[in-house]
Write a protein that holds these residues in place. Structure first.
Motif, PDB file in Angstrom:
ATOM      1  N   SER A  34       0.800  -1.336  -0.064  1.00 52.72           N
ATOM      2  CA  SER A  34       0.160  -0.033   0.330  1.00 52.72           C
ATOM      3  C   SER A  34       0.592   1.429   0.737  1.00 52.72           C
ATOM      4  O   SER A  34       0.711   2.769  -0.395  1.00 52.72           O
ATOM      5  N   GLU A  37      -0.385   3.540  -2.513  1.00 51.96           N
ATOM      6  CA  GLU A  37      -1.426   4.612  -2.491  1.00 51.96           C
ATOM      7  C   GLU A  37      -1.579   5.850  -1.328  1.00 51.96           C
ATOM      8  O   GLU A  37      -1.382   6.329  -1.637  1.00 51.96           O
ATOM      9  N   HIS A  84      -4.668   1.796   6.601  1.00 48.00           N
ATOM     10  CA  HIS A  84      -4.996   1.156   5.848  1.00 48.00           C
ATOM     11  C   HIS A  84      -5.072   0.137   5.673  1.00 48.00           C
ATOM     12  O   HIS A  84      -5.379  -1.068   5.382  1.00 48.00           O
TER      13      HIS A  84
END
Length: 96
Positions: A34, A37, A84
């Motif tokens: 992640s 992102e 996240h």
């Protein structure tokens, strides 16, 4: 009639992963996946490598100026990465 012991599939999978010692590596992999992102593609393009040791994410960046900027945002980055994933996987991030 007998009572059935019904469990959620997600809970069963997590229990099985935890029993086999695979939950933490899976969460660490999810966190590192992640990265782009959370920090954005621009920063991800300057990221050469990363690894986790003792709840610290070590990130090697190729741009020294970006390294300095991100060092000032360490706490925010840690919070966003953990959010996240959905649990606390890392406690700190270090840039080198």
């Amino acid at each position: 009639m007998f009572k059935r012991d019904v469990h959620n599939v997600k809970d069963l999978i997590l229990k099985n992963l935890r029993a086999q010692g695979l939950e933490t590596p899976l969460l660490q992999k999810r966190l590192m996946d992640s990265w782009a992102e959370v920090v954005g593609e621009f920063v991800a393009n300057y990221t050469e490598s990363m690894y986790i040791r003792n709840q610290t994410l070590y990130v090697h960046l190729t741009n020294p100026a970006m390294r300095a900027d991100l060092s000032m945002m360490r706490r925010e980055i840690v919070n966003k990465l953990n959010a996240h994933v959905g649990t606390q996987v890392i406690a700190d991030v270090r840039f080198n």
